[in-house]
Design a protein around this motif. Structure first.
Motif, mmCIF file in Angstrom:
data_model
loop_
_atom_site.group_PDB
_atom_site.id
_atom_site.type_symbol
_atom_site.label_atom_id
_atom_site.label_comp_id
_atom_site.label_asym_id
_atom_site.label_seq_id
_atom_site.Cartn_x
_atom_site.Cartn_y
_atom_site.Cartn_z
ATOM 1 N N PRO A 68 0.826 -1.212 0.000
ATOM 2 C CA PRO A 68 0.000 0.000 0.000
ATOM 3 C C PRO A 68 0.859 1.260 0.000
ATOM 4 C CG PRO A 68 0.139 -0.869 2.213
ATOM 5 C CD PRO A 68 0.855 -1.859 1.342
ATOM 6 N N VAL A 69 0.311 2.338 -0.503
ATOM 7 C CA VAL A 69 1.031 3.605 -0.539
ATOM 8 C C VAL A 69 0.611 4.525 0.607
ATOM 9 C CG1 VAL A 69 1.425 3.509 -3.020
ATOM 10 C CG2 VAL A 69 -0.638 4.630 -2.131
ATOM 11 N N ILE A 70 -0.388 4.134 1.366
ATOM 12 C CA ILE A 70 -0.837 4.940 2.502
ATOM 13 C C ILE A 70 -0.663 4.119 3.773
ATOM 14 C CG2 ILE A 70 -2.763 6.156 3.592
ATOM 15 C CD1 ILE A 70 -3.949 6.608 0.861
ATOM 16 N N GLU A 71 -0.055 4.736 4.761
ATOM 17 C CA GLU A 71 0.075 4.111 6.070
ATOM 18 C C GLU A 71 -0.496 5.059 7.121
ATOM 19 O OE1 GLU A 71 4.130 3.021 6.772
ATOM 20 O OE2 GLU A 71 4.252 1.810 4.932
ATOM 21 N N LEU A 72 -1.218 4.495 8.063
ATOM 22 C CA LEU A 72 -1.812 5.262 9.159
ATOM 23 C C LEU A 72 -1.555 4.517 10.459
ATOM 24 C CD1 LEU A 72 -3.664 7.666 10.068
ATOM 25 C CD2 LEU A 72 -5.574 6.053 9.867
ATOM 26 N N ARG A 85 1.226 -1.464 13.464
ATOM 27 C CA ARG A 85 0.142 -1.915 12.587
ATOM 28 C C ARG A 85 -0.407 -0.748 11.778
ATOM 29 N NH1 ARG A 85 -3.111 -6.255 12.118
ATOM 30 N NH2 ARG A 85 -1.981 -7.221 13.847
ATOM 31 N N ASN A 86 -0.302 -0.867 10.480
ATOM 32 C CA ASN A 86 -0.883 0.113 9.569
ATOM 33 C C ASN A 86 -2.387 -0.114 9.495
ATOM 34 O OD1 ASN A 86 -1.558 1.819 7.448
ATOM 35 N ND2 ASN A 86 -0.736 0.462 5.877
ATOM 36 N N ILE A 87 -3.170 0.876 9.908
ATOM 37 C CA ILE A 87 -4.635 0.725 9.936
ATOM 38 C C ILE A 87 -5.315 1.517 8.820
ATOM 39 C CG2 ILE A 87 -4.659 0.247 12.413
ATOM 40 C CD1 ILE A 87 -5.586 3.175 12.823
ATOM 41 N N ALA A 88 -4.569 1.893 7.788
ATOM 42 C CA ALA A 88 -5.125 2.747 6.733
ATOM 43 C C ALA A 88 -6.323 2.108 6.037
ATOM 44 C CB ALA A 88 -4.046 3.090 5.709
ATOM 45 N N GLU A 89 -6.226 0.818 5.729
ATOM 46 C CA GLU A 89 -7.279 0.181 4.937
ATOM 47 C C GLU A 89 -8.630 0.202 5.650
ATOM 48 O OE1 GLU A 89 -8.084 -3.950 2.416
ATOM 49 O OE2 GLU A 89 -6.343 -3.776 3.747
ATOM 50 N N ARG A 90 -8.627 0.115 6.964
ATOM 51 C CA ARG A 90 -9.895 0.097 7.700
ATOM 52 C C ARG A 90 -10.249 1.448 8.312
ATOM 53 N NH1 ARG A 90 -8.913 -0.522 13.307
ATOM 54 N NH2 ARG A 90 -6.861 -1.366 13.878
ATOM 55 N N PRO A 131 -10.796 4.707 6.439
ATOM 56 C CA PRO A 131 -10.921 5.717 5.377
ATOM 57 C C PRO A 131 -11.428 7.064 5.900
ATOM 58 C CG PRO A 131 -12.677 4.105 5.217
ATOM 59 C CD PRO A 131 -11.705 3.562 6.210
ATOM 60 N N ASP A 132 -12.270 7.054 6.905
ATOM 61 C CA ASP A 132 -12.805 8.318 7.420
ATOM 62 C C ASP A 132 -11.711 9.143 8.080
ATOM 63 O OD1 ASP A 132 -15.293 7.628 6.511
ATOM 64 O OD2 ASP A 132 -16.029 6.909 8.449
ATOM 65 N N ILE A 133 -10.839 8.480 8.831
ATOM 66 C CA ILE A 133 -9.734 9.209 9.478
ATOM 67 C C ILE A 133 -8.800 9.780 8.419
ATOM 68 C CG2 ILE A 133 -7.744 8.999 11.004
ATOM 69 C CD1 ILE A 133 -9.249 6.791 12.489
ATOM 70 N N ILE A 134 -8.493 8.998 7.399
ATOM 71 C CA ILE A 134 -7.607 9.473 6.334
ATOM 72 C C ILE A 134 -8.234 10.659 5.615
ATOM 73 C CG2 ILE A 134 -6.577 8.857 4.112
ATOM 74 C CD1 ILE A 134 -6.228 6.020 5.261
ATOM 75 N N ARG A 135 -9.518 10.562 5.342
ATOM 76 C CA ARG A 135 -10.213 11.671 4.683
ATOM 77 C C ARG A 135 -10.149 12.940 5.545
ATOM 78 N NH1 ARG A 135 -14.779 9.432 4.579
ATOM 79 N NH2 ARG A 135 -14.245 8.118 2.801
ATOM 80 N N GLN A 136 -10.263 12.778 6.843
ATOM 81 C CA GLN A 136 -10.219 13.924 7.743
ATOM 82 C C GLN A 136 -8.817 14.527 7.829
ATOM 83 O OE1 GLN A 136 -11.259 12.888 11.777
ATOM 84 N NE2 GLN A 136 -11.479 15.013 12.419
#
Length: 492
Positions: free
Chosen positions: A450-454, A465-470, A472-477
């Motif tokens: 993946p290119v996005i890590e959260l 643990r990268n939680i980006a996939e689950r 999306p709302d946090i990433i959008r914010q």
């Protein structure tokens, strides 16, 4: 396990007044101490095993920033960002040769100051650089294998640069020094990544640098002109070489290993690396790689060496600070101690910097003004680009017109300052990373997914643990705030 980053609890806090109280004319001297590859593994940052009494003593009288982040996790680019107070906007600003931008005729910066240090020089300060402040270990531009040139890396910033290469002959040999006068360069990599030699402090280059700095402070104390002095120490940068007495401070068999020996979940290995810099030391007992961790015994030996180097450089910092007191300069000198990035001591199987994880990006920062007498812990997010604006304001000097950073003085006065934006940006490995009080959001400009890590620091401070996939709302914010740090450095 190694300790989580936390500040020691015995530091008492002062009320918010008086932290930036200045003399009537605000002509403070400045002592900037740069330490290479030092992660926040110190007593004053909560590590009860590391022996760092002199830096801890400075911290006990300083503002200690617990969430300070560098902009680039490699030496030259991080220092360039410090000196220019800017975020990187070109690929050249991401590498160790970033300082070339300042001295090459085709890319020099015209009439504006090349660094915030030159702003001091333009305003009547005597500026002195000792050791590694930009990327070069002695202030001059030349290849690792030499010979030394006469071209300064910061040609307009220093009135004088000074370095004692000792038996190693020139700066780069000294930077990779072994006690017998050889270096990683002269031995063409046929050396181990550590050494414990029965020599005095001056048996390695940082001891010579401390002696130079002490002598220079004695000279500066006799002049009326204010000064800016930068002192750059090499350790704990590889190789982990230090006098035996500092190795003897630790019992290797009881040193804690990394709390995160495995690869973070849900990432691509392209976000990490195979410890190429570490593996240049070809006489090491094992090579590091992402497919398996080093043995516990060898990992402890390396951690032992890293800690010994911290204690060694701590003693050299202590000599400089003692000279500042003995010369009577301390009551009119601002002291800053900063490290150019963190380091992975086996975290995620990496040995080195060069990642966009907290272990590589979070570094040491403490600032002491003459008005400070007790520790003030600052748990707000700050960036290396904030240091230059802070020092210029403390000394009542004009700001740099191009600076991206913000003065830290509001936080020195009130750690709860509501106007402070708790965000910092970092760049490397084809990625841009943003840290906020709760999250780290990283986007990579690459093909590997993946290119996005959260990472949620509230529940996962070690970024396992990268939680980006689950999420999306946090990433959008978070994305609009992340976009503010997208300088175009990776634009096609």
């Amino acid at each position: 396990m190694r300790f989580l980053p936390r500040i020691v609890t015995f530091f008492l806090l002062l009320p918010s007044y008086a932290w930036t109280q200045t003399m009537h004319n605000k002509r403070y001297n400045v002592l900037l101490i740069c330490v290479d590859d030092l992660m926040p593994e110190l007593g004053c940052y909560g590590n009860s095993i590391v022996k760092s009494p002199y830096i801890d003593s400075l911290a006990a009288r300083s503002a200690v920033f617990t969430k300070h982040y560098v902009t680039v996790p490699t030496c030259g680019a991080s220092r360039y960002s410090l000196l220019r107070s800017t975020l990187p906007r070109t690929k050249a600003a991401l590498g160790n040769e970033a300082a070339k931008i300042l001295s090459d005729p085709e890319t020099a910066i015209g009439n504006e100051p090349e660094t915030f240090i030159e702003q001091y020089r333009r305003n009547g300060y005597h500026t002195v650089g000792i050791g590694k402040i930009s990327h070069s270990p002695d202030g001059y531009r030349y290849p690792y294998a030499g010979p030394k040139s006469d071209q300064r890396e910061l040609p307009r910033s220093w009135d004088e640069v000074s370095f004692n290469p000792g038996k190693w002959g020139h700066g780069w040999n000294a930077f990779f020094a072994y006690a017998d006068g050889e270096s990683r360069i002269t031995m063409q990599g046929e050396v181990p990544p550590y050494e414990a030699a029965d020599v005095p402090d001056e048996g390695y280059p940082d001891g010579l640098t401390a002696a130079l700095a002490v002598d220079k402070l004695k000279m500066l104390a006799r002049q009326e002109k204010p000064f800016f002095m930068g002192v750059g120490f090499f350790k704990p940068h590889l190789p982990f070489n230090a006098p035996q007495q500092y190795w003897d401070l630790y019992d290797a068999g009881h040193l804690p290993l990394t709390a995160v020996p495995n690869i973070p979940a849900n990432i691509n290995l392209a976000s990490l690396h195979n410890s190429a810099e570490f593996n240049q030391y070809r006489l090491g007992e094992e090579s590091a790689a992402l497919d398996q961790p080093l043995s516990d015994g060898y990992a402890r030996k390396l951690i032992h060496g890293y800690y010994a180097c911290i204690s060694y450089v701590d003693a050299q910092v202590g000599k400089v600070l003692q000279a500042l007191e003995e010369t009577g300069l301390a009551d009119r000198t601002v002291v800053v101690l900063w490290s150019d990035h963190g380091w992975h001591l086996g975290d995620y199987r990496v040995w080195g910097k060069h990642t966009l994880f907290d272990r590589a990006l979070r570094s040491v920062l403490m600032i002491k003004t003459p008005a400070m007498s007790r520790c003030k812990v600052v748990n707000r997010i700050t960036s290396t680009i904030d240091i230059g604006p802070t020092l210029l304001e403390l000394c009542d000097l004009p700001p740099l017109s191009q600076a991206d950073g913000r003065s830290l003085i509001p936080l020195l006065n009130d750690v709860q300052d509501k106007a402070w934006a708790d965000v910092a940006y970092s760049y490397y490995n084809h990625g841009i990373s943003m840290v906020t009080p709760q999250f780290r959001l990283t986007r990579y400009f690459r093909k590997e997914q993946p290119v996005i890590e959260l990472y949620d620091h509230a529940t996962d401070p070690l970024e396992t643990r990268n939680i980006a996939e689950r999420s999306p709302d946090i990433i959008r914010q978070l994305t609009p705030l992340w976009e503010r740090g997208n300088t175009g450095v990776y634009a096609k």
